[in-house]
Design an enzyme around this catalytic site. Structure first.
Site, PDB file in Angstrom:
ATOM      1  N   CYS A  60       0.772  -1.364  -0.026  1.00 26.34           N
ATOM      2  CA  CYS A  60      -0.008   0.065  -0.012  1.00 26.34           C
ATOM      3  C   CYS A  60       0.686   1.260  -0.087  1.00 26.34           C
ATOM      4  O   CYS A  60       1.648   1.499   0.926  1.00 26.34           O
ATOM      5  CB  CYS A  60      -0.857   0.045   1.336  1.00 26.34           C
ATOM      6  SG  CYS A  60      -1.781   1.365   1.443  1.00 26.34           S
ATOM      7  N   CYS A  63       0.453   3.464   2.976  1.00 23.80           N
ATOM      8  CA  CYS A  63       1.047   2.944   4.059  1.00 23.80           C
ATOM      9  C   CYS A  63       2.510   3.252   4.206  1.00 23.80           C
ATOM     10  O   CYS A  63       2.985   3.456   5.298  1.00 23.80           O
ATOM     11  CB  CYS A  63       0.813   1.272   4.309  1.00 23.80           C
ATOM     12  SG  CYS A  63      -0.872   0.976   4.261  1.00 23.80           S
ATOM     13  N   CYS A 192     -12.350  -6.315  32.408  1.00 26.87           N
ATOM     14  CA  CYS A 192     -13.227  -5.115  32.809  1.00 26.87           C
ATOM     15  C   CYS A 192     -13.597  -5.145  34.213  1.00 26.87           C
ATOM     16  O   CYS A 192     -14.228  -6.039  34.550  1.00 26.87           O
ATOM     17  CB  CYS A 192     -14.398  -5.045  31.946  1.00 26.87           C
ATOM     18  SG  CYS A 192     -15.662  -3.812  32.213  1.00 26.87           S
ATOM     19  N   CYS A 195     -17.258  -5.115  34.732  1.00 25.07           N
ATOM     20  CA  CYS A 195     -17.922  -6.537  34.410  1.00 25.07           C
ATOM     21  C   CYS A 195     -17.852  -7.589  35.502  1.00 25.07           C
ATOM     22  O   CYS A 195     -18.777  -8.442  35.777  1.00 25.07           O
ATOM     23  CB  CYS A 195     -17.153  -7.086  33.070  1.00 25.07           C
ATOM     24  SG  CYS A 195     -17.458  -5.913  31.640  1.00 25.07           S
TER      25      CYS A 195
END
Length: 440
Positions: A60, A63, A192, A195
């Site tokens: 790319c 990139c 988390c 969580c």
């Protein structure tokens, strides 16, 4: 045909140079951390700090152009944030997990949040400033106790909720989407802190709601495709999958077993009862109907002198049809006569383009979305459905509207109040009075 050894050497150098360039953009001495599919979790997902990741392809051009800038950013943020890169050609599974469609793609990973796409300018200063904002936000959250360091390393939940169904890419559609049952699903990440705090409450709620409502959970570290599909932005996120499984809505109540159980039970009960469209006659009605609703839909109907009772009843029948369609959703439907709640109209910008009108309100968030199409059944159904998915664009209300107490409509046509006629002469005092004044 004779070929010069120098020419052959040059060709070989170009070829091997090309293949060398295509293998990687960052060398071993680069300040940019090299990522692979195998170390992505440990280097990025388990990090205690902010990580900037470039998904690139060696072939790319953009990139390659970004490479020196990305290395400059890595040097600027050294010791402050991690700047990394991953070859999406060589590690396609990692790219697929995050829905990478083009190169380069830059994502910023902040502990406790879903990855953020960077879409700003591709210069070192702009990228570093964006990273600084994320770092500042993370520090602010930690100071307020909203986020804590994970201690380095993702740990699996020690105890999964026994009555909560483990959902993944292979069973989610079969169990949830194709089901006729109500599902409440927690999207979590094992690292988390919030969580982990929710886990025992979720387990208790799932056990107590067995046979009434289905509870499930999705590990977003593993099931990132499901996380992306439902646009989960942070953890834990709790989504409610009602009758319209394609449009789940967030649970925004307290994260306790009792609150979740109460919410689920009320949802089941409300789905069985008759629907209603309530007239907004005061602040108590506003609080009762809109305070706990996920979305409150308020219709502003024409003055009774304009529509008469017959016209107003037709509007109310239409609204009842809409409410019936979405009876299993935690929505409330209300109506108010034109110009009776002026502060509310002002804050949601109603009245300037006529009546009838409708807005979708989230009182807790202080935002609304207006109906921009005709006040017709099909448009109303589409509006309510789209509002449930957040597809209508929210506008801030700029403060809480002042709701005044009004009389409930008696179901009759309105009466035109005739004013007493008066004479201009009487108002001015008559000719004699005028003449007398002139003489003075």
């Amino acid at each position: 045909m004779y070929k010069s050894p120098l020419t052959l050497l040059t060709l070989l150098t170009i070829c091997f140079g090309f293949f060398d360039l295509s293998s990687a953009l960052y060398g071993s001495s680069s300040p940019v951390v090299q990522l692979t599919a195998s170390n992505f979790k440990s280097k990025v997902l388990n990090s205690n700090g902010v990580v900037l990741v470039e998904f690139f392809a060696p072939w790319c051009g953009h990139c390659k152009a970004l490479t020196p800038t990305w290395e400059k950013v890595a040097n600027i943020l050294k010791g402050v944030a991690t700047v990394a890169a991953i070859d999406a050609d060589a590690h396609q599974s990692a790219a697929q997990d995050y829905g990478i469609k083009g190169f380069p793609t830059i994502k910023v990973f902040v502990p406790g949040k879903a990855p953020i796409d960077y879409q700003g300018a591709r210069d070192a200063k702009s990228i570093a400033n964006f990273a600084y904002k994320q770092i500042k936000g993370l520090l602010s959250d930690r100071l307020e106790g909203k986020s804590k360091p994970t201690g380095g390393g993702s740990k699996e939940k020690k105890s999964e909720p026994s009555a909560s169904v483990e959902l993944n890419a292979s069973n989610f559609d079969d169990l949830v989407i194709e089901s006729n049952e109500l599902w409440i699903v927690e999207f979590f990440a094992p690292w988390c802190g919030h969580c982990k705090k929710l886990a025992p409450e979720w387990k208790r709620a799932a056990k107590n709601l067995q046979g009434k409502v289905k509870l499930g959970h999705v590990n977003c570290d593993v099931e990132q495709s499901i996380m992306s599909r439902f646009k989960v932005q942070g953890f834990p996120t709790i989504l409610v999958f009602g009758p319209d499984k394609s449009s789940p809505y967030p649970y925004e109540g307290a994260r306790s077993a009792s609150a979740i159980e109460s919410f689920a039970s009320e949802l089941v009960e409300s789905s069985a009862g008759p629907v209603e469209v309530t007239e907004l006659t005061g602040p108590d009605v506003m609080e009762k109907k809109c305070g706990s609703a996920a979305i409150c839909f308020i219709s502003f109907l024409p003055d009774i002198l304009d529509s008469k009772a017959e016209g107003r009843n037709k509007y109310l029948e239409m609204l009842l049809s809409v409410a019936e369609k979405f009876k299993k959703q935690p929505y409330s439907f209300m109506w108010v006569a034109a110009v009776t709640q002026m502060d509310l109209e002002k804050r949601v910008n109603v009245g300037g383009y006529g009546y009838p009108a409708m807005v979708a309100m989230n009182v807790k968030k202080g935002v609304y979305a207006p109906l921009k199409s005709a006040f017709e059944l099909q448009h109303l159904l589409e509006f309510v459905k789209d509002a449930g998915t957040g597809g209508k664009g929210n506008v801030p209300m700029n403060g809480t509207p002042e709701i005044v107490k009004t009389k409930e409509w008696d179901g009759k046509d309105g009466e035109l109040i005739e004013e007493d006629e008066f004479s201009l002469d009487e108002l001015m005092g008559g000719d004699d009075a005028v003449g007398s004044k002139d003489e003075l």
